[in-house]
Design a protein around this motif. Structure first.
Motif, PDB file in Angstrom:
ATOM      1  N   GLN A 218       0.907  -1.250   0.091  1.00 44.85           N
ATOM      2  CA  GLN A 218      -0.099  -0.007   0.000  1.00 44.85           C
ATOM      3  C   GLN A 218       1.036   1.338  -0.077  1.00 44.85           C
ATOM      4  N   CYS A 219       2.070   1.137   0.234  1.00 42.52           N
ATOM      5  CA  CYS A 219       3.154   2.179   0.120  1.00 42.52           C
ATOM      6  C   CYS A 219       4.210   2.115  -0.847  1.00 42.52           C
ATOM      7  N   GLU A 220       3.616   1.351  -2.004  1.00 42.96           N
ATOM      8  CA  GLU A 220       4.753   0.947  -3.132  1.00 42.96           C
ATOM      9  C   GLU A 220       5.392   2.272  -3.412  1.00 42.96           C
ATOM     10  N   SER A 221       4.770   3.391  -3.882  1.00 40.39           N
ATOM     11  CA  SER A 221       5.170   4.658  -4.519  1.00 40.39           C
ATOM     12  C   SER A 221       5.998   5.428  -3.609  1.00 40.39           C
ATOM     13  N   PHE A 222       5.783   5.240  -2.322  1.00 36.33           N
ATOM     14  CA  PHE A 222       6.918   5.860  -1.493  1.00 36.33           C
ATOM     15  C   PHE A 222       8.075   5.074  -1.474  1.00 36.33           C
ATOM     16  N   LEU A 223       7.999   3.686  -1.319  1.00 31.24           N
ATOM     17  CA  LEU A 223       9.038   2.912  -1.210  1.00 31.24           C
ATOM     18  C   LEU A 223       9.731   2.917  -2.558  1.00 31.24           C
ATOM     19  N   GLU A 224       9.466   3.224  -3.493  1.00 25.50           N
ATOM     20  CA  GLU A 224      10.181   3.263  -5.027  1.00 25.50           C
ATOM     21  C   GLU A 224      11.182   4.256  -5.014  1.00 25.50           C
ATOM     22  N   SER A 225      10.949   5.240  -4.007  1.00 29.00           N
ATOM     23  CA  SER A 225      11.998   6.433  -3.857  1.00 29.00           C
ATOM     24  C   SER A 225      13.171   5.949  -2.924  1.00 29.00           C
ATOM     25  N   HIS A 226      12.959   4.778  -2.426  1.00 27.37           N
ATOM     26  CA  HIS A 226      14.059   4.317  -1.311  1.00 27.37           C
ATOM     27  C   HIS A 226      14.127   2.729  -1.818  1.00 27.37           C
ATOM     28  N   LYS A 227      14.541   2.607  -3.020  1.00 24.73           N
ATOM     29  CA  LYS A 227      14.873   1.100  -3.379  1.00 24.73           C
ATOM     30  C   LYS A 227      16.076   0.701  -2.738  1.00 24.73           C
ATOM     31  N   GLU A 228      16.991   1.358  -2.179  1.00 19.87           N
ATOM     32  CA  GLU A 228      18.072   0.740  -1.285  1.00 19.87           C
ATOM     33  C   GLU A 228      17.641  -0.148  -0.089  1.00 19.87           C
ATOM     34  N   TRP A 229      16.282   0.156   0.211  1.00 21.58           N
ATOM     35  CA  TRP A 229      15.857  -0.187   1.660  1.00 21.58           C
ATOM     36  C   TRP A 229      15.404  -1.810   1.147  1.00 21.58           C
ATOM     37  N   GLN A 230      15.986  -2.607   2.189  1.00 19.95           N
ATOM     38  CA  GLN A 230      15.485  -4.068   2.111  1.00 19.95           C
ATOM     39  C   GLN A 230      13.957  -4.075   2.868  1.00 19.95           C
ATOM     40  N   GLN A 231      13.017  -4.768   2.038  1.00 23.12           N
ATOM     41  CA  GLN A 231      11.729  -4.665   2.702  1.00 23.12           C
ATOM     42  C   GLN A 231      11.485  -6.076   3.263  1.00 23.12           C
ATOM     43  N   ILE A 232      11.138  -6.216   4.695  1.00 20.44           N
ATOM     44  CA  ILE A 232      10.885  -7.400   5.160  1.00 20.44           C
ATOM     45  C   ILE A 232       9.475  -7.332   5.942  1.00 20.44           C
ATOM     46  N   SER A 233       8.605  -8.240   5.647  1.00 16.79           N
ATOM     47  CA  SER A 233       7.189  -8.440   5.926  1.00 16.79           C
ATOM     48  C   SER A 233       7.190  -9.032   7.518  1.00 16.79           C
ATOM     49  N   GLN A 234       6.060  -8.487   8.013  1.00 12.16           N
ATOM     50  CA  GLN A 234       5.746  -8.960   9.454  1.00 12.16           C
ATOM     51  C   GLN A 234       4.213  -9.431   9.589  1.00 12.16           C
ATOM     52  N   PRO A 235       3.944 -10.155  10.749  1.00 11.40           N
ATOM     53  CA  PRO A 235       2.737 -10.619  10.798  1.00 11.40           C
ATOM     54  C   PRO A 235       1.453  -9.461  10.510  1.00 11.40           C
ATOM     55  N   ASN A 236       1.962  -8.358  11.245  1.00  9.48           N
ATOM     56  CA  ASN A 236       1.012  -7.296  10.924  1.00  9.48           C
ATOM     57  C   ASN A 236       1.904  -5.796  11.517  1.00  9.48           C
ATOM     58  N   THR A 237       1.457  -4.594  10.979  1.00 12.84           N
ATOM     59  CA  THR A 237       1.988  -3.544  10.950  1.00 12.84           C
ATOM     60  C   THR A 237       2.646  -3.117  12.526  1.00 12.84           C
ATOM     61  N   ALA A 238       1.836  -3.643  13.630  1.00 14.61           N
ATOM     62  CA  ALA A 238       2.251  -3.275  15.004  1.00 14.61           C
ATOM     63  C   ALA A 238       3.417  -4.028  15.513  1.00 14.61           C
ATOM     64  N   VAL A 239       3.481  -5.306  14.799  1.00 22.34           N
ATOM     65  CA  VAL A 239       4.565  -6.023  15.200  1.00 22.34           C
ATOM     66  C   VAL A 239       5.855  -5.619  14.739  1.00 22.34           C
ATOM     67  N   ALA A 240       5.737  -4.844  13.343  1.00 20.00           N
ATOM     68  CA  ALA A 240       6.826  -4.343  12.708  1.00 20.00           C
ATOM     69  C   ALA A 240       7.184  -3.150  13.875  1.00 20.00           C
ATOM     70  N   ALA A 241       6.192  -2.258  14.336  1.00 17.63           N
ATOM     71  CA  ALA A 241       6.719  -1.051  15.092  1.00 17.63           C
ATOM     72  C   ALA A 241       7.492  -1.861  16.330  1.00 17.63           C
ATOM     73  N   LYS A 242       7.000  -2.695  16.814  1.00 12.54           N
ATOM     74  CA  LYS A 242       7.338  -3.436  18.290  1.00 12.54           C
ATOM     75  C   LYS A 242       8.800  -3.687  18.067  1.00 12.54           C
ATOM     76  N   LYS A 243       9.088  -4.386  16.801  1.00 10.46           N
ATOM     77  CA  LYS A 243      10.293  -5.131  16.645  1.00 10.46           C
ATOM     78  C   LYS A 243      11.227  -3.691  16.423  1.00 10.46           C
ATOM     79  N   ILE A 244      10.949  -2.441  15.948  1.00  7.27           N
ATOM     80  CA  ILE A 244      12.002  -1.611  15.986  1.00  7.27           C
ATOM     81  C   ILE A 244      12.114  -0.997  17.433  1.00  7.27           C
ATOM     82  N   PHE A 245      11.216  -0.863  18.255  1.00  8.78           N
ATOM     83  CA  PHE A 245      11.372  -0.728  19.514  1.00  8.78           C
ATOM     84  C   PHE A 245      12.039  -1.632  20.323  1.00  8.78           C
ATOM     85  N   GLU A 246      12.195  -2.733  20.040  1.00  6.62           N
ATOM     86  CA  GLU A 246      13.087  -4.014  20.610  1.00  6.62           C
ATOM     87  C   GLU A 246      14.371  -4.069  20.225  1.00  6.62           C
TER      88      GLU A 246
END
Length: 376
Positions: A218-246
């Motif tokens: 859903q954020c594909e256009s934004f991420l196109e401008s950051h192609k150097e970033w590795q994209q890693i999927s998580q079970p849901n968005t909040a789990v992703a936020a929690k991972k950054i915190f941890e």
């Protein structure tokens, strides 16, 4: 040569004859229906209809008219069956299973399960429907949520079923087929994705972005401008936020909600990064009890049909014939049957509406299988 007006006049005369004969035919098929009701015979007799169509085609002189006449009489016989189903329902011979009709879904004292962690959009959908004080718990997967409802550990589960940008969440449709749970309500949540990281994160040094797979899409256009970033999927968005915190790694960022950023003490680095400004996810509230509110306006079903030309159209025609508005159709492959599908359909209507009962009766009689998923 006749002029156009004369030709049309002749056609009108033929049409009047056809209408008169059609009404006489329908009167006779009503008598057939009464006979079948008395004797317990099924309305649809596929072999009889096949023989009838072959006999009718044999009456046609021009070869190019054989297919059109077969199509015409297929529809005539289909309309005859629909009339017979209506008669069966009116006479009380319904196939509908019993259910509990309630004024509203019981929320007070309910225990609710959702997939993910606090701050997830499913969490927001749960609070939106049940209120801030709801007794709740979370599980890792959507299947775990369905299991919790099945086993009575939760009264309700909150599951995402479709997004306005990325479409249907097919895994949830598969779970609705797998489990004998029912949709009793729905909730819509506007998805407002933001980019977040540890306080002081430098975007120029970011290497990895985490989110749910759909969040990344859903954020594909934004991420196109950051192609150097590795994209890693998580079970849901909040789990992703929690991972950054941890993980405490400032080279990692997440895409999730503002609420998730606040919950985990993260800094919002970018807002409005979703491709669609009006990005919305529809969530369904699922229970194991066959309970539907009295003023329900939407019906959800799943059915399977034979893999033959026109079979899907014939089943959907019961919805059209009864004047019901179909709002959604989703196909999913049937396990172990190559190139065969089951169909999930939503249409407007209450289960106590005679038109809905007629449509469900017709589909049940003519499909391989059908299950009512909910009326809400």
């Amino acid at each position: 040569m006749l002029d156009l007006g004369e030709i049309r006049k002749n056609i009108d005369g033929i049409d009047r004859q056809l209408v008169s004969l059609f009404e006489e035919r329908m009167r006779l098929t009503s008598q057939v229906a009464e006979y079948k009701i008395e004797t317990g015979k099924k309305v649809l007799d596929p072999e009889r209809e096949r023989q009838k169509l072959e006999a009718i085609k044999a009456l046609v002189e021009k070869e190019e008219n054989k297919h059109p006449i077969a199509d015409l009489f297929s529809q005539i016989m289909a309309n005859s069956r629909k009339g017979q189903y209506m008669l069966l329902e009116k006479m009380g011979q319904t196939l509908r299973e019993p259910y509990e009709a309630v004024d509203e879904i019981k929320k007070e004292g309910a225990k609710v399960v959702y997939q993910g962690v606090a701050g997830a959009y499913a969490y927001a959908a749960m609070l939106d429907y049940f209120g801030e004080d709801v007794d709740n718990f979370n599980v890792p997967t959507w299947k775990d949520a369905m299991e919790a409802v099945k086993e009575g550990k939760a009264d309700y589960a909150v599951l995402p079923i479709e997004n306005s940008t990325t479409g249907s969440i097919t895994a949830v449709y598969d779970l609705l087929q797998e489990y004998n749970n029912y949709i009793v309500a729905e909730s819509y949540v506007k998805i407002e994705h933001v980019l977040m990281g540890l306080p002081g994160t430098d975007l120029s040094k970011v290497t990895t972005v985490y989110s749910h797979a759909q969040g990344l899409t859903q954020c594909e256009s934004f991420l196109e401008s950051h192609k150097e970033w590795q994209q890693i999927s998580q079970p849901n968005t909040a789990v992703a936020a929690k991972k950054i915190f941890e993980d405490k790694d400032s080279s990692h960022v997440a895409i999730a909600s503002k609420e998730a950023a606040k919950l985990y003490g993260l800094e919002v680095l970018k807002t409005n990064i979703a491709d669609e400004a009006n990005n919305t996810t529809r969530f369904v509230i699922v229970s194991k009890t066959r309970t539907f509110i009295k003023n329900a306006k939407k019906t959800s079903i799943v059915f399977e049909c034979v893999n033959e030309p026109g079979s899907l159209y014939n089943l959907l025609s019961h919805i059209i014939y009864n004047g019901l508005n179909m709002t959604k159709i989703e196909s999913r492959p049937i396990e172990g049957s190559q190139w065969e599908f089951r169909f999930f359909v939503d249409f407007e209507g209450n289960i106590n509406d005679q038109r809905v009962m007629n449509a469900l009766r017709g589909i049940e009689e003519e499909s391989r299988s059908i299950r009512l998923l909910g009326n809400y």
